[in-house]
Each structure stands twice: as structure tokens, then as C-alpha cells.
Design an enzyme around this catalytic site. Structure first.
Site, mmCIF file in Angstrom:
data_model
loop_
_atom_site.group_PDB
_atom_site.id
_atom_site.type_symbol
_atom_site.label_atom_id
_atom_site.label_comp_id
_atom_site.label_asym_id
_atom_site.label_seq_id
_atom_site.Cartn_x
_atom_site.Cartn_y
_atom_site.Cartn_z
ATOM 1 N N ASN A 75 -6.286 7.235 14.357
ATOM 2 C CA ASN A 75 -7.253 6.997 13.301
ATOM 3 C C ASN A 75 -7.983 5.696 13.594
ATOM 4 O O ASN A 75 -7.389 4.627 13.541
ATOM 5 C CB ASN A 75 -6.530 6.927 11.956
ATOM 6 C CG ASN A 75 -5.872 8.254 11.642
ATOM 7 O OD1 ASN A 75 -6.539 9.287 11.589
ATOM 8 N ND2 ASN A 75 -4.560 8.247 11.498
ATOM 9 N N GLY A 122 4.649 -1.871 7.439
ATOM 10 C CA GLY A 122 5.955 -2.478 7.721
ATOM 11 C C GLY A 122 6.846 -1.622 8.584
ATOM 12 O O GLY A 122 6.585 -0.444 8.815
ATOM 13 N N GLU A 123 7.881 -2.276 9.112
ATOM 14 C CA GLU A 123 8.889 -1.594 9.917
ATOM 15 C C GLU A 123 10.121 -1.426 9.025
ATOM 16 O O GLU A 123 10.837 -2.403 8.750
ATOM 17 C CB GLU A 123 9.185 -2.435 11.170
ATOM 18 C CG GLU A 123 10.444 -2.082 11.907
ATOM 19 C CD GLU A 123 10.592 -0.595 12.267
ATOM 20 O OE1 GLU A 123 9.740 -0.065 12.987
ATOM 21 O OE2 GLU A 123 11.570 0.022 11.797
ATOM 22 N N CYS A 155 -2.594 7.199 8.948
ATOM 23 C CA CYS A 155 -1.588 6.443 9.700
ATOM 24 C C CYS A 155 -2.204 5.283 10.463
ATOM 25 O O CYS A 155 -3.210 5.448 11.138
ATOM 26 C CB CYS A 155 -0.930 7.345 10.739
ATOM 27 S SG CYS A 155 0.195 8.487 10.019
ATOM 28 N N CYS A 185 3.239 -6.412 8.453
ATOM 29 C CA CYS A 185 4.241 -5.983 9.437
ATOM 30 C C CYS A 185 4.303 -7.011 10.565
ATOM 31 O O CYS A 185 3.270 -7.478 11.027
ATOM 32 C CB CYS A 185 3.867 -4.611 10.006
ATOM 33 S SG CYS A 185 5.106 -3.983 11.181
ATOM 34 N N SER A 238 10.280 6.276 9.468
ATOM 35 C CA SER A 238 9.777 6.121 10.832
ATOM 36 C C SER A 238 10.027 4.702 11.346
ATOM 37 O O SER A 238 9.745 3.734 10.649
ATOM 38 C CB SER A 238 8.272 6.398 10.813
ATOM 39 O OG SER A 238 7.720 6.102 12.052
ATOM 40 N N CYS A 263 -2.660 -0.262 15.596
ATOM 41 C CA CYS A 263 -2.412 -0.207 14.155
ATOM 42 C C CYS A 263 -3.080 -1.364 13.424
ATOM 43 O O CYS A 263 -2.919 -2.523 13.792
ATOM 44 C CB CYS A 263 -0.894 -0.270 13.926
ATOM 45 S SG CYS A 263 -0.451 -0.418 12.199
ATOM 46 N N GLU A 268 0.827 -1.206 0.000
ATOM 47 C CA GLU A 268 0.000 0.000 0.000
ATOM 48 C C GLU A 268 0.853 1.244 0.000
ATOM 49 O O GLU A 268 1.878 1.329 0.675
ATOM 50 C CB GLU A 268 -0.918 -0.002 1.219
ATOM 51 C CG GLU A 268 -1.875 -1.161 1.142
ATOM 52 C CD GLU A 268 -3.056 -1.014 2.074
ATOM 53 O OE1 GLU A 268 -3.788 -0.019 1.963
ATOM 54 O OE2 GLU A 268 -3.212 -1.888 2.932
ATOM 55 N N CYS A 313 1.897 -3.484 17.119
ATOM 56 C CA CYS A 313 1.396 -2.278 17.773
ATOM 57 C C CYS A 313 -0.134 -2.384 17.840
ATOM 58 O O CYS A 313 -0.784 -2.624 16.814
ATOM 59 C CB CYS A 313 1.819 -1.047 16.987
ATOM 60 S SG CYS A 313 3.608 -0.977 16.730
ATOM 61 N N SER A 328 8.627 6.276 16.616
ATOM 62 C CA SER A 328 7.274 6.204 17.161
ATOM 63 C C SER A 328 7.364 5.823 18.641
ATOM 64 O O SER A 328 7.861 4.759 18.990
ATOM 65 C CB SER A 328 6.488 5.152 16.370
ATOM 66 O OG SER A 328 5.216 5.035 16.906
ATOM 67 N N LEU A 329 6.906 6.718 19.497
ATOM 68 C CA LEU A 329 7.088 6.514 20.937
ATOM 69 C C LEU A 329 5.793 6.029 21.592
ATOM 70 O O LEU A 329 5.782 5.015 22.274
ATOM 71 C CB LEU A 329 7.575 7.831 21.560
ATOM 72 C CG LEU A 329 8.070 7.764 22.989
ATOM 73 C CD1 LEU A 329 9.213 6.772 23.153
ATOM 74 C CD2 LEU A 329 8.522 9.155 23.458
ATOM 75 N N CYS A 371 3.693 8.418 0.855
ATOM 76 C CA CYS A 371 3.989 7.537 1.991
ATOM 77 C C CYS A 371 4.112 6.118 1.433
ATOM 78 O O CYS A 371 3.162 5.579 0.881
ATOM 79 C CB CYS A 371 2.851 7.640 3.010
ATOM 80 S SG CYS A 371 3.038 6.510 4.389
#
Ligand code: SF4
Length: 367
Positions: free
Chosen positions: A302, A166-167, A345, A113, A198, A120, A93, A117, A221-222, A106
Site C-alpha cells: 500500500n 506496533g510490534e 496495512c 512502532c 502478526s 511501513c 489507530e 520496516c 511477516s517475512l 485490526c
């Protein structure tokens, strides 16, 4: 027979070497690179400056494209979400976000992934596989061609963010290879300074990134100011806790040039991580590690029906921001784009299509 060479994943110099191995002069390699990366032609037949017999030879031994567009969704705010498919039928995507001064694309670094998280949607796919450099580059070419037309100049340049599925730091080598290809001035010419990547906190790769001269901007990303909460939101925190993440961030900060900054992203989840006390804890955390060249991007969550969270209220987002600012932390609110088409996001989850996802991996990995 050798598998076809994915030319979009090669630098200009690598394409030159490749054509030399098949007995062609170096300038043919430069023509092919320019055809792919500058004119954005994804079909050898369109490269009319190459002799027909070379185009036919290339079709036998190389690939000029490997992604196909399955679907394209256009938001009321102009954002476009592309659902593409790899040659082995996996979802990729990519999102185009039109902006006043510069458009942003993006891109995804993996199909699915492996991190989990909990806020997500992409996490629910698990990892299907990491993308190749060519597949990363091709996402950008497909989007630019769709928005502006094949080969047409972009009216005001393009920013890239590696914040799709993905990371990226679990596909570090392919990511950096793709960024180097895209930076070539004879190609897309999107320089690292216009790219932000990110990470959820793959600590060793933050140290690696700090060593690179031609690196993109970094966002971490915290999502929480304490280990207890971060562990629940981002299980990767069990592998690298906040202390190890902050020490890596500090090292990265030391490597920044004058005027450069990096970013912490903080997804705002109503009643979970958005209280006044948590804003103070976050400011104190950055203060403890003396992180100065940093800004915090507050990202209202979101929502999606499969996720248990709600977005923080706009009032609370602003309160959180002003508490950070009152403690000398630069904070910004990122306005959500493309929510109605699941392009925002944390929403990329091949929505709208079904894939055979049985072989997905979903685990906190060892790196
Ligand atoms: S937020 Fe990023 S790292 Fe976390 S599961 Fe989603 S895509 Fe993966």
C-alpha cells in the site's frame, strides 16, 4: 493518592478482588465486568444496576475508559479508520473492516512502532509507548459501539487481528492479558481462535506463544526469502535472521493442533521482492525447514508518498502465487481495504493529525 485503577485491563476475577478490597461483595465485581465488557458501557453512570454511592466511589478510584476518538475516516469500501488518543495524548489507530461473513477489527498494540520496516508508514512515528491491556481492549469496545451501537449484539461475530501500529510481541504480556479479558464469555467473548497476531519476527516470543494453550493464531511477516534483502526491508532481521526465525516457526508448527495452520505474510513490492526467482527461493526456503502447516498471504504493497516502493502489478502477484502453489505452498492474495483513508496495512501513521512526537524511540532493540 493511588492512581486510578484501569478496570478495562482487569479480568473478571481481578475486578472481583478489586471490589472486595473496597468492601463490596463479589457479585458487584461481576456486575461491573459485565457492564464494561458485555454491555460495553464506558461510563460508570450508565451502569444503572449499581447503587449510586458505588458508582461515585468508582469514579474516584477507578477508570472505566481512557481513550478518546479524535477522528474517524470512512472508506468507500466501508472500512473505518479510527484515530484515538490516549490520556497522555498519544495516537492509537484501529481499523474496522466489514466483511461478508464476519467483520474484522485490526487493533494496535503500541503507539507508533520501534521497528523500522522500510515499507511501513507507522515506522516513521518511532515508538511512543506500548499500550496497556485496557487500552487494547478499549479499542475493540469503541469500534463495536460505533459500528453497532452501545451494547448491541454484533450481527455475525468479530474477528480480531493484531496488525495495527506496533510490534505486538514487544508488548507480549499486555497483549496476552488483553486477549484473555476479551475471551471471557461474560464479556466480549472473542475467543483466541478468532484472533490473529502478526509479528515482524521477535523470535523468543514465538517460542513463548508456542507454549500457551489459549493462544491466538500466528502470522509472521517475512517480506523476503533471503537475509540480504530482508535486512534491508526489515532491520529486525539483523537481530534475528531468517534461520533463527524459521527454527522458531518450525517449533511453533510442532505445537499446532490438528487442522491448524500459521501464516507467513509477504508484502509485495514491485521489482524488489516479487520476481519469479524470489517466489522459487521462498518455496525452497519453506521446503528446507519442512514447513507444511503454513500458508503464505501475499499483500500488495500500500503506497504512500513518503515511501519509496510501488506495489507489484496484479499480474505479478498472481504469477508469484501460482509459482508457490506449483511447489505445494498454499498462497492467498489479501485484497487491500481502506487505502483511500490510509487504513490499509502499513499505512497507519496518525495521518490527518499532528502530535508532539519528539520523544519517539526508533531503534533495533535488544530483547
Ligand atoms: S510493519 Fe509492523 S513491525 Fe514493521 S514498522 Fe510497521 S508496524 Fe512496526
Amino acid at each position: 493518592m493511588n492512581p486510578a485503577v484501569e478496570l478495562l485491563g482487569l479480568t473478571k476475577e481481578e475486578i472481583v478482588s478489586f471490589v472486595e478490597t473496597i468492601g463490596e461483595p463479589a457479585y458487584r465485581g461481576r456486575q461491573i465486568f459485565s457492564g464494561l465488557q458485555h454491555r460495553r458501557l464506558l461510563d460508570f453512570d450508565e451502569m444503572s444496576d449499581l447503587p449510586k454511592n458505588l458508582r461515585n466511589r468508582l469514579k474516584e478510584i477507578a477508570k472505566s475508559s481512557s481513550l478518546t476518538i479524535e477522528n474517524r475516516y470512512v472508506s468507500t469500501d466501508g472500512t473505518r479508520r479510527y484515530l484515538m488518543k490516549t490520556h497522555d495524548n498519544l495516537p492509537v489507530e484501529t481499523v474496522f473492516i466489514p466483511e461478508e461473513r464476519r467483520d474484522t477489527i485490526c487493533f494496535s498494540s503500541q503507539s507508533g512502532c520501534p521497528l523500522q520496516c522500510t515499507f511501513c508508514l507507522t515506522a516513521q512515528l518511532g515508538l511512543l509507548r506500548s499500550l496497556t491491556p485496557g487500552e487494547i481492549v478499549e479499542q475493540i469496545i469503541i469500534v463495536l459501539n460505533d459500528v453497532y451501537g452501545v451494547g448491541a449484539e454484533t450481527p455475525h461475530g468479530t474477528n480480531l487481528v493484531g496488525m495495527g501500529a506496533g510490534e505486538p510481541f514487544l508488548n507480549f504480556d499486555s497483549l496476552i492479558a488483553a486477549l484473555r479479558i476479551m475471551a471471557d464469555e461474560d464479556g466480549l467473548f472473542i475467543v483466541p481462535n478468532r484472533v490473529t497476531v502478526s509479528t515482524a519476527g521477535i523470535v523468543p516470543r514465538i517460542y513463548d506463544l508456542a507454549q500457551l494453550d489459549d493462544r491466538p493464531h500466528l502470522a509472521i511477516s517475512l517480506a523476503a526469502p533471503t537475509d540480504e534483502l530482508r535486512q534491508k526491508l526489515m532491520p529486525i532481521n539483523k537481530r534475528w535472521d531468517i534461520d533463527s526465525l524459521m527454527r522458531a516457526a518450525k517449533e511453533f508448527e510442532r505445537s499446532l493442533k490438528r487442522g491448524e495452520r500459521f501464516t507467513f505474510e509477504y508484502v509485495m513490492l514491485g521489482g524488489v521482492n516479487d520476481t519469479d526467482e524470489q517466489a522459487i527461493e521462498l518455496a525452497n526456503l519453506l521446503g528446507r525447514y519442512r514447513l507444511k502447516k503454513v500458508k503464505v498471504n501475499l499483500i500488495p504493497h500500500n503506497g504512500a508518498e513518503q515511501l519509496d516502493y510501488t506495489a507489484s502489478t496484479p499480474e505479478q502477484v498472481l504469477r508469484f502465487k501460482s509459482i508457490l502453489e506449483s511447489r505445494d505452498v498454499s498462497a492467498y492474495v489479501r485484497s487491500p481495504r481502506g487505502r483511500d483513508i490510509y487504513a490499509a496495512c502499513g499505512q497507519l501513521a496518525a495521518k490527518g493529525e499532528s502530535y508532539g512526537l519528539d520523544n519517539a524511540e526508533s531503534a533495533v532493540l535488544s530483547v
